[in-house]
Design an enzyme around this catalytic site. Structure first.
Site, short mmCIF file in Angstrom:
data_model
loop_
_atom_site.label_atom_id
_atom_site.label_comp_id
_atom_site.label_asym_id
_atom_site.label_seq_id
_atom_site.Cartn_x
_atom_site.Cartn_y
_atom_site.Cartn_z
N ASP A 48 32.14 35.86 45.87
CA ASP A 48 32.60 37.25 45.81
C ASP A 48 33.84 37.49 46.66
O ASP A 48 34.58 38.44 46.41
CB ASP A 48 31.49 38.20 46.25
CG ASP A 48 30.38 38.30 45.22
OD1 ASP A 48 30.69 38.13 44.02
OD2 ASP A 48 29.22 38.52 45.59
N HIS A 93 41.09 39.56 39.96
CA HIS A 93 40.29 40.38 39.07
C HIS A 93 41.09 40.58 37.79
O HIS A 93 42.32 40.65 37.83
CB HIS A 93 40.02 41.74 39.73
CG HIS A 93 39.18 42.66 38.90
ND1 HIS A 93 37.80 42.64 38.92
CD2 HIS A 93 39.52 43.64 38.02
CE1 HIS A 93 37.33 43.57 38.09
NE2 HIS A 93 38.35 44.19 37.54
N THR A 94 40.41 40.66 36.65
CA THR A 94 41.09 40.88 35.38
C THR A 94 40.45 42.03 34.62
O THR A 94 39.26 42.33 34.80
CB THR A 94 41.04 39.63 34.48
OG1 THR A 94 39.68 39.26 34.29
CG2 THR A 94 41.81 38.48 35.10
N CYS A 154 32.79 48.63 33.68
CA CYS A 154 33.05 47.53 34.63
C CYS A 154 34.52 47.17 34.69
O CYS A 154 34.90 46.00 34.72
CB CYS A 154 32.22 46.30 34.27
SG CYS A 154 32.07 45.10 35.63
#
Length: 755
Positions: free
Chosen positions: A457, A548-549, A424
């Site tokens: 999202d 995002h990270t 992921c």
């Protein structure tokens, strides 16, 4: 998966680049503690070594020989450097407050900042301009250089009167060196030494006083003993003699070397301070009542036995300080006690490469000739500085081994488990991300219906029906150790694509890749990076809407930006008008500067210069040039100046080409020297190869390196009619785009000509 890097679990922050902290930095790097990250914070890139400054002023040393290049040292040692002014500390929250940027956290910190002389009262801004404090030394040097330039240029018949206030070692040295230079160059000026005591430097060393008095007399320096400087007024400096009589004497400049004064932020932060404001430390150099905050150097009040303000103490405190900081983190040894010598040896420069010894007790050095004493002093100083100067290569080496010694002790638990499985996208835990983002004060924007804190999202935004949407994305590996500044520059770079097309930035999303570390460290890094991003977005009136990270082998950041532009205001790349002149708004050289910096071969001032340019937004230039008849516009980034200029020629054959005057291309100071030594960015050669088929044989990366140097957050390149060029440049210069200049022209043949 990152199997090789040691995870970071604790932060040591060194406040100030003083003699003691520099030693701590070097010793802890050469004998590291696993999992410990070291950050040095200073508002100066170059920190002076006080023992060599008199020799520098006399012309015996270069600037680099007597200064610690803090940025370059940190780069070579693989540690972080943050250039920022310290304005406070919160020991309870373990936070360092910095000017114009967010706080920095610490687990343990060491204070070793500069001091200033107590200021002389002044009656007006005009009177204040005459006062030149000797500390901090970094600022004094700039004043000194201006003073020397003024003395050289002065052609008047009346002698310029210069006063030095304070007869400690620094005041005596400065007055002697200044008068020596005046006599050597036959400048029309005189020097006076004003002090409130009967003695010079110290009351105990009678022999040294006699020799100093004789030197002052031989140089014809006027000495005002038992005299106090009260106030700088419009009509001169008010002086009070030992009888209490006050008189006024006018001086061209007044150099103040009076009693030391502590930084105000010590008291403002609630630290324990002495009556004169210096931070109190105990025998272990711990700030009183603190267990994780140390201090050393001139800024401290050593409670067991108060010390003189002398650089030699800071040098000797370095080893004790390093031991006690190591003991704090490892818990394996007891804290050491700092035992200062009662009598400090002082070698005072008296000009012409001569020195004399000043010490309250007997010393064999007293019997040495002044020239021999200077040789001794020079040798001591050079050996000390050599320990902290980065290695220098005359040409770019085939490889650069930055591998530091393996740690003998570590803070990383034996059961440490990295979360970098690769699944992921190696994402971070939601709690780590949320705790960091919740600290950010994100401005509200009516156009953002759903944003970064709403957990959806996608971001949901509203745009006008009469505007076009612009979108771009960029990604960076970390090229500097300051995460806040990395966030700022990456954002400016990404937004530049919007500005190059005449648009207005509206939103941004950010992707972060973090190195292995515990949650506390990762939260701090996210906060620093995103605060830098948010700072630029806020200045640009753009909104942060998501991101995002993940975790990886090294720190990296990516930005997806969105903007809008009216159809009639779109700026395109393609050039259309032969005869137009080409204007570049920023200097070239960021690629080679940071290539050299990665090898610890770039002077810190050169890196500062490049960073300052990279932080400059292209928005101002874009708003100005839209008033002119622009034909073709782009920003200079990874393909280099010539690569992006080629894009502006368009894909169709037989239309327009470009002629570039290579000597007209603005470069950052020092970039030419880096090119000459053979340094270049990794993709510079590839930039050349991509164009080599259409270039004349004599055009190469070696001969014309500035054409192919990749830029980060570079300037705009555009063309305007020749009759509008002067007005365009004037408007740019008046609005802060100071380096904008003409570098060539558009020609009516499809070719690239380099002159």
């Amino acid at each position: 998966m990152n199997k090789n890097s040691t995870p970071i679990v604790s932060d040591l922050v060194l406040l100030g680049g003083g003699h003691a902290n520099i030693q701590v930095l070097k010793m802890l790097t050469m004998n590291p503690i696993g999992g410990l990250r070291i950050t040095l914070i200073s508002d100066q890139t170059h920190s002076p070594y006080s023992g060599m400054i008199p020799g520098y002023l006399a012309g015996y040393y270069s600037y680099e020989e007597c200064h610690f290049d803090l940025r370059r040292i940190c780069e070579e040692l693989g540690q972080r450097f943050i250039k920022a002014k310290i304005i406070g500390i919160d020991p309870q929250r373990k936070k360092i407050r910095l000017e114009n940027r967010v706080e920095v956290g610490y687990d343990c910190a060491s204070i070793n900042v500069g001091i200033a002389p107590k200021s002389i009262e002044n009656s007006s801004d005009e009177a204040a301009l005459k006062l030149i404090p000797l500390k901090p030394i970094s600022r004094f040097i700039a004043h000194w250089e201006r003073l020397i330039a003024d003395l050289k240029a002065y052609k008047g018949s009346e002698s310029l009167q210069i006063a030095v206030v304070g007869a400690g070692a620094s005041g005596v040295e400065i007055s002697i060196i200044l008068k020596m230079l005046i006599d050597q160059h036959n400048w029309n000026a005189e020097v006076s030494l004003i002090h409130r005591h009967e003695f010079l430097v110290s009351a105990k060393d009678i022999s040294a006083q006699r020799r100093l008095s004789k030197t002052l007399e031989e140089l014809d320096i006027k000495v005002f003993k038992n005299t106090q400087a009260l106030k700088e007024q419009e009509d001169g400096l008010a002086l009070k003699d030992e009888q209490g009589l006050i008189r006024t004497k006018d001086f061209y400049r007044v150099l103040t070397a009076t009693q030391a004064e502590a930084p105000q932020w010590f008291k403002d932060s609630g630290l324990p301070v002495s009556p004169d404001g210096f931070v109190k430390v105990n025998k272990n150099l711990l700030v009183e009542n603190e267990h994780d905050l140390f201090a050393a150097g001139d800024c401290i009040h050593f409670s067991p036995s108060p010390l003189k303000k002398a650089g030699v103490y800071a040098v000797r405190q370095g080893m004790v300080l390093e031991h006690n900081i190591r003991a704090f983190f490892t818990g394996k040894t007891a804290l050491k006690t700092f035992h200062p010598k009662k009598n400090v040896l002082s070698l005072i420069t008296i000009g012409e490469r001569k020195a004399l010894v000043h010490q309250d007790s007997a010393s064999i050095l007293r019997w040495m000739w002044p020239s021999l004493l200077w040789t001794v002093k020079d040798g001591i100083d050079r050996r000390f500085m050599k320990r902290f100067q980065a290695k220098t290569f005359s040409v770019k080496p085939r490889h650069f081994d930055k591998t530091m010694p393996m740690p003998k002790t570590t803070l990383v638990p034996e059961d440490w488990e990295s979360n970098t499985c690769g699944g992921c996208g190696s994402k971070l835990a939601a709690s780590t991300l949320t705790l960091s983002l919740n600290k950010l004060d994100i401005p509200k924007d009516d156009a953002v219906l759903l944003g970064v804190k709403d957990g959806e999202d996608c971001a949901l935004t509203r745009f006008s029906e009469h505007t076009l949407c612009l979108q771009s994305i960029d990604q960076f590996r970390s090229f500097i150790s300051d995460p806040y500044m990395l966030g700022q520059i990456a954002t400016q770079h990404a937004l530049s694509d919007i500005y190059a097309m005449g648009g207005v930035a509206k939103t941004a999303q950010v992707g972060l890749t973090l190195g292995a570390a515990n949650k506390k460290i990762q939260q701090e890094d996210i906060f620093q990076l995103m605060s830098g991003v948010l700072d630029i977005l806020t200045q640009s009136a753009a909104s942060l809407v998501g991101g995002h990270t993940g975790e990886g082998t090294e720190l990296a950041i990516s930005l997806a930006v969105q903007g809008e532009v009216a159809p009639e205001q779109v700026l395109r790349k393609q050039l259309t008008q032969p005869g137009n002149l080409l204007i570049l708004t920023k200097p070239i050289g960021t690629g080679v500067v940071f290539a050299a910096n990665m090898l610890a071969q770039a002077n810190g001032k050169l890196v500062d210069q490049a960073l300052s340019s990279m932080l400059q937004s292209n928005k101002t230039a874009m708003e100005i040039i839209k008033s002119f008849s622009v034909s073709g516009c782009t920003d200079i980034t990874g393909f280099g100046l010539l690569g992006h200029a080629f894009e502006m020629m368009g894909k169709n054959t037989g239309q327009v080409g470009i002629k570039i005057d290579y000597k007209a291309i603005p470069l950052f100071d020092g970039v030419g020297e880096l090119f000459a030594k053979g340094y270049y960015a990794s993709i510079a050669e590839e930039n050349y190869r991509s164009l080599s088929a259409i270039l004349d044989a004599e055009i190469s990366n070696q001969k014309f390196p500035a054409l192919f140097d990749p830029q980060t957050s570079g300037g705009l390149l555009f063309s305007v009619p020749s009759d509008q060029t002067e007005a365009c440049l004037k408007a740019l210069h008046q609005n802060g785009v100071a380096k904008a200049c003409v570098i060539g022209e558009v020609i009516d043949q499809r070719e690239i000509v380099v002159l």
